[in-house]
Scaffold this motif. Structure first.
Motif, PDB file in Angstrom:
ATOM      1  N   LEU A 106       1.116  -1.332   0.000  1.00 49.86           N
ATOM      2  CA  LEU A 106      -0.127  -0.077  -0.149  1.00 49.86           C
ATOM      3  C   LEU A 106       0.652   0.905   0.306  1.00 49.86           C
ATOM      4  O   LEU A 106       0.241   2.382  -0.524  1.00 49.86           O
ATOM      5  N   LYS A 107       1.929   0.832   0.582  1.00 50.34           N
ATOM      6  CA  LYS A 107       2.469   2.372   0.457  1.00 50.34           C
ATOM      7  C   LYS A 107       2.911   2.565  -0.705  1.00 50.34           C
ATOM      8  O   LYS A 107       3.063   4.723  -1.060  1.00 50.34           O
ATOM      9  N   HIS A 108       3.043   2.669  -1.770  1.00 50.03           N
ATOM     10  CA  HIS A 108       3.100   3.162  -2.990  1.00 50.03           C
ATOM     11  C   HIS A 108       1.863   3.840  -2.908  1.00 50.03           C
ATOM     12  O   HIS A 108       1.878   4.845  -4.793  1.00 50.03           O
ATOM     13  N   LEU A 109       0.810   3.800  -2.853  1.00 54.18           N
ATOM     14  CA  LEU A 109       0.071   5.033  -3.119  1.00 54.18           C
ATOM     15  C   LEU A 109       0.154   6.419  -2.838  1.00 54.18           C
ATOM     16  O   LEU A 109      -0.555   6.741  -3.089  1.00 54.18           O
ATOM     17  N   PHE A 110       1.003   6.058  -1.658  1.00 59.58           N
ATOM     18  CA  PHE A 110       1.423   7.781  -1.067  1.00 59.58           C
ATOM     19  C   PHE A 110       2.558   8.277  -1.787  1.00 59.58           C
ATOM     20  O   PHE A 110       2.623   9.561  -1.644  1.00 59.58           O
ATOM     21  N   ILE A 111       3.437   6.883  -2.393  1.00 61.01           N
ATOM     22  CA  ILE A 111       4.262   7.829  -2.694  1.00 61.01           C
ATOM     23  C   ILE A 111       4.545   8.817  -4.363  1.00 61.01           C
ATOM     24  O   ILE A 111       3.455   7.569  -5.202  1.00 61.01           O
ATOM     25  N   GLY A 112       4.528   9.787  -4.326  1.00 61.50           N
ATOM     26  CA  GLY A 112       3.890  10.651  -5.340  1.00 61.50           C
ATOM     27  C   GLY A 112       2.634  11.445  -5.131  1.00 61.50           C
ATOM     28  O   GLY A 112       2.589  11.743  -6.568  1.00 61.50           O
ATOM     29  N   SER A 113       2.203  11.348  -4.513  1.00 59.40           N
ATOM     30  CA  SER A 113       0.282  11.480  -4.088  1.00 59.40           C
ATOM     31  C   SER A 113       0.327  13.198  -3.978  1.00 59.40           C
ATOM     32  O   SER A 113      -0.926  13.207  -3.905  1.00 59.40           O
ATOM     33  N   GLU A 114       1.567  13.628  -3.517  1.00 58.68           N
ATOM     34  CA  GLU A 114       1.251  14.958  -3.050  1.00 58.68           C
ATOM     35  C   GLU A 114       0.546  15.494  -2.002  1.00 58.68           C
ATOM     36  O   GLU A 114       0.493  16.735  -2.589  1.00 58.68           O
ATOM     37  N   GLY A 115       0.198  15.292  -1.206  1.00 59.80           N
ATOM     38  CA  GLY A 115      -0.352  15.429  -0.033  1.00 59.80           C
ATOM     39  C   GLY A 115      -1.882  15.082  -0.329  1.00 59.80           C
ATOM     40  O   GLY A 115      -2.179  15.651  -0.029  1.00 59.80           O
ATOM     41  N   THR A 116      -2.010  14.253  -2.000  1.00 58.74           N
ATOM     42  CA  THR A 116      -3.712  14.321  -1.261  1.00 58.74           C
ATOM     43  C   THR A 116      -4.253  12.894  -1.018  1.00 58.74           C
ATOM     44  O   THR A 116      -5.533  12.771  -0.851  1.00 58.74           O
ATOM     45  N   LEU A 117      -3.836  12.119  -0.559  1.00 62.15           N
ATOM     46  CA  LEU A 117      -4.242  10.612  -0.093  1.00 62.15           C
ATOM     47  C   LEU A 117      -3.986  10.627   1.036  1.00 62.15           C
ATOM     48  O   LEU A 117      -4.348   9.804   1.899  1.00 62.15           O
ATOM     49  N   GLY A 118      -2.928  10.837   1.342  1.00 65.82           N
ATOM     50  CA  GLY A 118      -2.638  10.938   3.220  1.00 65.82           C
ATOM     51  C   GLY A 118      -1.769  11.907   3.725  1.00 65.82           C
ATOM     52  O   GLY A 118      -0.678  11.874   2.812  1.00 65.82           O
ATOM     53  N   VAL A 119      -1.536  11.792   4.992  1.00 63.69           N
ATOM     54  CA  VAL A 119       0.061  12.656   5.407  1.00 63.69           C
ATOM     55  C   VAL A 119       0.892  11.447   5.702  1.00 63.69           C
ATOM     56  O   VAL A 119       0.530  10.803   7.029  1.00 63.69           O
ATOM     57  N   ILE A 120       2.290  12.351   5.065  1.00 65.33           N
ATOM     58  CA  ILE A 120       3.531  10.731   5.763  1.00 65.33           C
ATOM     59  C   ILE A 120       4.264  11.426   6.914  1.00 65.33           C
ATOM     60  O   ILE A 120       3.926  12.548   7.115  1.00 65.33           O
ATOM     61  N   THR A 121       3.909  10.231   7.775  1.00 61.59           N
ATOM     62  CA  THR A 121       5.056  10.795   9.262  1.00 61.59           C
ATOM     63  C   THR A 121       5.975  10.140   8.991  1.00 61.59           C
ATOM     64  O   THR A 121       6.948  11.035  10.421  1.00 61.59           O
ATOM     65  N   ARG A 122       6.137   8.977   9.214  1.00 60.48           N
ATOM     66  CA  ARG A 122       7.453   8.509   9.116  1.00 60.48           C
ATOM     67  C   ARG A 122       7.772   7.394   8.535  1.00 60.48           C
ATOM     68  O   ARG A 122       6.972   7.025   7.099  1.00 60.48           O
ATOM     69  N   ALA A 123       9.173   6.818   8.247  1.00 58.59           N
ATOM     70  CA  ALA A 123       9.115   6.071   6.687  1.00 58.59           C
ATOM     71  C   ALA A 123      10.571   5.136   7.700  1.00 58.59           C
ATOM     72  O   ALA A 123      11.860   5.555   8.273  1.00 58.59           O
ATOM     73  N   VAL A 124      10.964   4.238   6.575  1.00 56.28           N
ATOM     74  CA  VAL A 124      11.878   3.507   6.447  1.00 56.28           C
ATOM     75  C   VAL A 124      13.205   3.327   5.554  1.00 56.28           C
ATOM     76  O   VAL A 124      11.553   3.130   4.373  1.00 56.28           O
ATOM     77  N   LEU A 125      13.741   4.078   5.737  1.00 53.25           N
ATOM     78  CA  LEU A 125      14.277   4.275   4.325  1.00 53.25           C
ATOM     79  C   LEU A 125      15.742   2.966   4.164  1.00 53.25           C
ATOM     80  O   LEU A 125      16.409   3.206   4.813  1.00 53.25           O
ATOM     81  N   LYS A 126      16.512   2.817   2.953  1.00 55.45           N
ATOM     82  CA  LYS A 126      16.914   1.992   2.424  1.00 55.45           C
ATOM     83  C   LYS A 126      18.453   2.169   2.585  1.00 55.45           C
ATOM     84  O   LYS A 126      18.853   3.495   1.731  1.00 55.45           O
ATOM     85  N   LEU A 127      19.407   2.012   2.531  1.00 48.92           N
ATOM     86  CA  LEU A 127      20.690   2.296   3.062  1.00 48.92           C
ATOM     87  C   LEU A 127      21.263   1.526   2.289  1.00 48.92           C
ATOM     88  O   LEU A 127      21.003   0.263   1.699  1.00 48.92           O
ATOM     89  N   HIS A 128      22.495   2.108   0.999  1.00 51.79           N
ATOM     90  CA  HIS A 128      23.800   1.974   0.134  1.00 51.79           C
ATOM     91  C   HIS A 128      24.961   1.942   0.761  1.00 51.79           C
ATOM     92  O   HIS A 128      25.218   2.605   1.951  1.00 51.79           O
TER      93      HIS A 128
END
Ligand code: FAD
Length: 466
Positions: free
Chosen positions: A196-218
């Motif tokens: 489901l996270k992909h629905l919010f990525i790129g949704s420009e604040g129109t579907l939900g407010v992002i409050t925290r994230a787990v990020l991938k490191l290289h």
């Protein structure tokens, strides 16, 4: 109900939800919160809140949902599409005070952050832990990771690491009605139903407010081999990308293309000594980051030598020091000088399939020359990832609103099956052109999603979709 008629109780409850230090009434909102880097100007907000945790974000949304009050999520306000400008009567919900780096887990190569964390702090923290956070863009010192995720930002390293979407493992999101949706996945593999996270990525604040994230490191990066090359024609560009990717085993970390008009303008504008003669049709900045740049140098040089011997490139210069790397990158970053020297301008961020970029740019150039003779233009872009930027202007003598220039460019982009927004999003600014890049069925599906997630249409209303 227009916000100005809202009962005092509403404002009291809002203030209570975030604490009075994190609440500002309409007449006390700083000017800086009223716009982003676009030329868009929105409506008048009724309040600004800066919650300190997810529970407070949830309480704000629940209250606004009850009272039908629009909410505009704001990150670092570096957006170029007007996505974070206030809607009329809205509560501005700034994530600026949710800026903690909660955890760096090196054994799983990930980092957990709050949405308001500035991108550069995340990059630095990863670096200090011996890792690399691969998102990088010019606004790194002011944009927030929540804004990056909401716009699915691109930037300089997409050719190697992908867009922001590819760097996010998990998210926490708050729905328009205040419901908290925890999706803080920490695993690269997780196919337990739709992600489901992909629905919010790129949704420009129109579907939900992002409050925290787990990020991938290289794995950590210690430096780069960087070259500036000159090319005789566009066909050589696609050949060079394939050649370099093949010879460097897919380790190219940037391929920034500059047409002659851009190269000349940036040399003139910055007054710097040109690293290569100014009369080649095209230039590319090629970069290969790594943990051992000295050890990788011979492979990089061999790649350029063969490119020269097979006439893919006409000339090249390899940076001999960190300072020279910065000089080469300052050519690419010199776009800000062009923007200010040529204001008022229109700046485009479009994409077309990589093999067609050359033809598309020729066609745009011809169409603009015919419709607006003598309108200055410069072309450049993250061509390795199909992205072209075009700056046209000063426009005041030719098309003061810029709408006819936009139409001319986007009509051509449409015929190439391209996108009116490669990486900056739609926001307010590109709304009129969205249908040039998305089918009626796609638009209907996007509207369906919006209605399902936000039936009262309080989240960032008027943005992205009409
Ligand atoms: P904002 O501008 O505050 O908001 C952007 C959108 O995200 C808005 O719709 C807003 O409502 C929404 N939003 C913000 N935070 C949240 C949240 N927590 N939850 C839900 N919605 C939220 N972009 C690129 O892609 N590539 C580049 O190379 C690039 N270079 C840039 C260079 C410069 C000098 C500048 C000024 C901008 C550049 N940008 C680039 C554009 C911009 O930096 C990005 O779009 C960035 O991701 C926006 O982040 P922000 O925090 O500033 O978001």
């Amino acid at each position: 109900m227009p916000a100005r008629f809202l009962p005092k109780d509403f404002y009291h409850a809002l203030e209570e939800a975030v604490g009075s230090a994190n609440f500002r009434h309409a007449d006390n909102i700083p000017q800086s919160a009223l716009g982003d880097w676009s030329t868009e100007r929105g409506g008048t907000p009724c309040a600004l809140v800066t919650p300190r945790d997810t529970a407070a974000v949830s309480a704000v949304l629940r209250l606004c949902h009850q009272h039908h009050v629009p909410v505009v999520p704001q990150g670092g306000l570096s957006g170029l599409a007007g996505g974070a400008v206030p809607s009329e009567g809205s509560v501005l919900l700034s994530l600026a005070r949710m800026d903690q780096i909660e955890e760096i887990d090196t054994s799983s190569s990930l980092m957990v952050v709050e949405a308001g964390c500035i991108l550069q702090r995340i990059q630095d923290a990863a670096q200090n832990a011996g890792y690399y956070f691969a998102l990088d863009l010019g606004a790194r010192g002011s944009c927030q990771i929540g804004g990056n995720i909401s716009t699915n930002a691109g930037g300089n390293r997409v050719i190697r690491y992908g867009m922001t979407r590819d760097l996010v493992l998990g998210l926490e999101v708050v729905f328009a009605d205040g419901t908290i949706l925890p999706m803080m996945n920490r695993m690269p593999k997780n196919n337990a139903a739709l992600d489901l996270k992909h629905l919010f990525i790129g949704s420009e604040g129109t579907l939900g407010v992002i409050t925290r994230a787990v990020l991938k490191l290289h794995p950590g990066v210690c430096g780069a081999n960087t070259a500036l090359v000159a090319l005789p024609e566009f066909d050589s560009v696609t050949r060079l990308i394939s050649h370099a990717q093949f010879m460097l085993s897919g380790r190219l970390t940037a391929f920034e293309l500059m047409w002659n008009d851009y190269y000349q303008a940036v040399i003139d504008g910055t007054g710097q000594k040109p690293p290569l003669a100014t009369d080649y049709p095209l230039y590319a900045l090629i970069d290969m980051q790594g943990a051992d740049p000295d050890g990788e140098r011979s492979a990089f040089e061999a790649m350029l030598e063969t490119a020269f011997e097979t006439s893919i490139i006409s000339d090249a210069t390899i940076a001999q020091s960190h300072r020279e790397i910065e000089t080469f990158w300052s050519l690419r970053d010199g776009v800000s000088e062009i923007l200010s020297l040529r204001a008022p301008v229109i700046s485009f961020d479009v994409s077309v399939p990589r093999s067609r970029i050359g033809d598309c740019v020729d066609e745009i150039r011809a169409a603009l020359t015919q419709a607006f003779p003598k309108l200055p233009t410069v072309f450049f872009g993250h061509a390795g990832d199909s992205n072209i930027h075009l700056v046209a202007g000063p426009i005041d003598q030719f098309d003061p609103t810029g709408k006819n220039i936009e139409r001319a460019v986007y009509e051509i982009i449409r015929t190439y099956g391209g996108s009116v927004s490669a990486e900056h999003g739609i926001g307010l600014h590109k709304k009129p052109w969205l249908s040039y890049s998305r089918s009626e069925t796609e638009l209907a599906t996007l509207r369906l999603l919006k209605r399902s997630f936000d039936p009262k249409e309080i989240l960032n209303p008027g943005k992205v979709l009409s």
